[in-house]
Scaffold this motif. Structure first.
Motif, PDB file in Angstrom:
ATOM      1  N   ILE A 123      28.760  21.770  33.556  1.00  0.00           N
ATOM      2  CA  ILE A 123      27.549  21.704  34.384  1.00  0.00           C
ATOM      3  C   ILE A 123      27.893  22.000  35.841  1.00  0.00           C
ATOM      4  N   ASP A 124      29.105  21.647  36.262  1.00  0.00           N
ATOM      5  CA  ASP A 124      29.519  21.933  37.639  1.00  0.00           C
ATOM      6  C   ASP A 124      29.687  23.440  37.866  1.00  0.00           C
ATOM      7  N   ASP A 125      30.131  24.157  36.830  1.00  0.00           N
ATOM      8  CA  ASP A 125      30.217  25.621  36.930  1.00  0.00           C
ATOM      9  C   ASP A 125      28.855  26.211  37.246  1.00  0.00           C
ATOM     10  N   ILE A 126      27.846  25.727  36.536  1.00  0.00           N
ATOM     11  CA  ILE A 126      26.498  26.263  36.710  1.00  0.00           C
ATOM     12  C   ILE A 126      25.924  25.859  38.062  1.00  0.00           C
ATOM     13  N   ARG A 127      26.169  24.610  38.460  1.00  0.00           N
ATOM     14  CA  ARG A 127      25.704  24.177  39.788  1.00  0.00           C
ATOM     15  C   ARG A 127      26.327  25.036  40.884  1.00  0.00           C
ATOM     16  N   ASP A 128      27.608  25.343  40.714  1.00  0.00           N
ATOM     17  CA  ASP A 128      28.318  26.158  41.704  1.00  0.00           C
ATOM     18  C   ASP A 128      27.679  27.536  41.821  1.00  0.00           C
ATOM     19  N   TYR A 129      27.296  28.119  40.681  1.00  0.00           N
ATOM     20  CA  TYR A 129      26.659  29.431  40.688  1.00  0.00           C
ATOM     21  C   TYR A 129      25.272  29.361  41.323  1.00  0.00           C
ATOM     22  N   ILE A 144      41.144  35.504  30.640  1.00  0.00           N
ATOM     23  CA  ILE A 144      41.223  34.531  31.725  1.00  0.00           C
ATOM     24  C   ILE A 144      39.800  34.294  32.226  1.00  0.00           C
ATOM     25  N   ASN A 145      39.355  33.068  32.152  1.00  0.00           N
ATOM     26  CA  ASN A 145      37.970  32.774  32.547  1.00  0.00           C
ATOM     27  C   ASN A 145      37.892  32.212  33.958  1.00  0.00           C
ATOM     28  N   ILE A 146      36.989  32.804  34.754  1.00  0.00           N
ATOM     29  CA  ILE A 146      36.660  32.277  36.075  1.00  0.00           C
ATOM     30  C   ILE A 146      35.142  32.115  36.086  1.00  0.00           C
ATOM     31  N   ALA A 147      34.674  30.905  35.908  1.00  0.00           N
ATOM     32  CA  ALA A 147      33.239  30.662  35.760  1.00  0.00           C
ATOM     33  C   ALA A 147      32.473  31.119  36.994  1.00  0.00           C
ATOM     34  N   GLY A 148      31.405  31.864  36.765  1.00  0.00           N
ATOM     35  CA  GLY A 148      30.589  32.316  37.885  1.00  0.00           C
ATOM     36  C   GLY A 148      29.714  33.493  37.532  1.00  0.00           C
ATOM     37  N   SER A 149      29.356  34.253  38.539  1.00  0.00           N
ATOM     38  CA  SER A 149      28.433  35.362  38.350  1.00  0.00           C
ATOM     39  C   SER A 149      29.154  36.592  37.808  1.00  0.00           C
ATOM     40  N   HIS A 150      28.372  37.563  37.385  1.00  0.00           N
ATOM     41  CA  HIS A 150      28.921  38.833  36.896  1.00  0.00           C
ATOM     42  C   HIS A 150      29.709  39.533  38.001  1.00  0.00           C
ATOM     43  N   PHE A 151      29.342  39.262  39.246  1.00  0.00           N
ATOM     44  CA  PHE A 151      30.054  39.836  40.394  1.00  0.00           C
ATOM     45  C   PHE A 151      31.022  38.787  40.948  1.00  0.00           C
ATOM     46  N   ILE A 152      31.888  38.334  40.076  1.00  0.00           N
ATOM     47  CA  ILE A 152      32.778  37.234  40.384  1.00  0.00           C
ATOM     48  C   ILE A 152      33.725  37.575  41.525  1.00  0.00           C
ATOM     49  N   TYR A 153      34.039  38.845  41.698  1.00  0.00           N
ATOM     50  CA  TYR A 153      34.943  39.257  42.782  1.00  0.00           C
ATOM     51  C   TYR A 153      34.287  39.051  44.148  1.00  0.00           C
ATOM     52  N   GLN A 154      32.970  38.919  44.182  1.00  0.00           N
ATOM     53  CA  GLN A 154      32.275  38.592  45.422  1.00  0.00           C
ATOM     54  C   GLN A 154      32.154  37.084  45.596  1.00  0.00           C
ATOM     55  N   GLN A 155      31.881  36.398  44.504  1.00  0.00           N
ATOM     56  CA  GLN A 155      31.665  34.954  44.568  1.00  0.00           C
ATOM     57  C   GLN A 155      32.966  34.187  44.777  1.00  0.00           C
TER      58      GLN A 155
END
Length: 351
Positions: free
Chosen positions: A273-279, A323-334
């Motif tokens: 849930i923290d992954d989603i809150r972060d996004y 390798i998972n990095i939770a976030g948006s599809h544009f993870i390199y920006q986030q």
């Protein structure tokens, strides 16, 4: 009757005036866009974003960021004309021994259009040609983002001797569903598309965006110019790429030959849930109810089937680690620092 005639006469004149004003507005917008696009091109050239090399029947724009000996060939997602500017910003997070070679495709930003059908084979062959003409020699480390997973998969399977590593950046894979005929039509020939294309060609959309667009940093100025110089949403080449979307995926997946080329697949799954809150916090608001629903959706059979099928694809290409990095599809920006660290570790392991 005389009164009615007068009313209709007045209404007719009002409509005529409105029509004339609309025509004038379209003419003004058309010439405004032509002038603005000329300035966009000049801005990008002065900013060092224009480097055209022959890809065969068109010229491809290739930008190299950094002077590192480890050159990563980065490939954009669907219609992402601003990708080359995004990558320049991202390159600042990488170590000095890595340089990014950002390639484009026909109809993206400063890259020229082509009359050729956009197929998997054509994109890979023309990109290989442009890289050679730019003096960037194989073997390459490929980093396809999103849609470019199609081209990266085909490339490393068909020309393994040219590839020493692959970084699949949340890319399209064999688990990705094909588009329905209705979806393809909506994106390439529907009413929304045709109206949008008309308004774009007339310059109305450009005028609207320039009036309503907010300020941003230096990169946003160049990113906007890269998109507006030739809006990829309505370019003929990008339309061809979308028309061939399903066929291109089938070509790529059919080409897969498991090999020992080192690979990583950077995924962006929400695991807590923290992954989603972060996004969600990127927009400044966290809707707890919506966040909880997202987490529950991640546990549905549909999502789990996708993850299983993606794992099968990762195993199928061979020597690939997720390798998972939770976030948006544009993870390199986030989360640029986290993504950069993963890339640096990967490159260091294949030197």
């Amino acid at each position: 009757m005389g009164v009615v005639k007068k009313i209709f006469k007045v209404l007719g004149r009002i409509l005529l005036v409105l029509l004339i004003l609309i025509v004038i507005a379209f003419i003004v917008c058309f010439f405004y866009q032509k002038s603005a696009q000329k300035k966009d091109r000049e801005l990008l050239e002065s900013g060092g974003y224009s480097h055209l090399y022959s890809a065969g029947d068109y010229n491809m724009n290739i930008n190299i960021y950094g002077e590192g000996s480890n050159k990563i060939v980065v490939m954009p997602g669907s219609g992402h004309a601003e990708f080359t500017v995004d990558m320049k910003k991202f390159s600042e997070h990488l170590s000095d021994d890595i340089s990014l070679v950002v390639v484009t495709r026909p109809g993206y930003g400063l890259c020229e259009e082509t009359d050729h059908e956009i197929t998997t084979e054509y994109i890979v062959e023309s990109t290989r040609t442009a890289l050679k003409n730019a003096g960037v020699e194989a073997p390459y480390i490929l980093m396809p983002h999103s849609l470019s997973g199609i081209y990266g998969t085909y490339w490393e399977s068909t020309y393994p001797e040219e590839v020493k590593g692959v970084i699949f950046l949340d890319s399209v894979n064999e688990a990705t569903e094909e588009l329905s005929d209705g979806e393809v039509k909506y994106r390439t020939a529907g009413i929304y598309y045709n109206v949008g294309k008309f308004l774009d060609r007339a310059g109305v959309l450009r005028a609207y965006y320039d009036i309503t667009g907010g300020d941003g940093d230096e990169y946003k100025k160049y990113a906007d110019a890269m998109y507006n110089v030739n809006p990829s949403s309505f370019s003929n080449s990008v339309r061809s790429e979308m028309l061939n979307y399903n066929k291109n995926m089938r070509t790529a997946w059919a080409s897969i030959k498991s090999n020992d080329i080192p690979k990583i697949y950077i995924s962006t799954n929400y695991q807590t849930i923290d992954d989603i809150r972060d996004y969600m916090f990127m927009d400044g608001v966290v809707d707890e109810a919506k966040a909880q629903q997202w987490l529950e959706d991640e546990k549905t059979a549909e999502y789990q089937d996708y993850y299983r099928n993606r794992t099968e694809y990762i195993n199928k290409v061979g020597n690939c680690k997720e390798i998972n990095i939770a976030g948006s599809h544009f993870i390199y920006q986030q989360k640029p620092d986290e993504v950069a660290k993963v890339i640096e570790d990967f490159v260091g392991g294949i030197e």
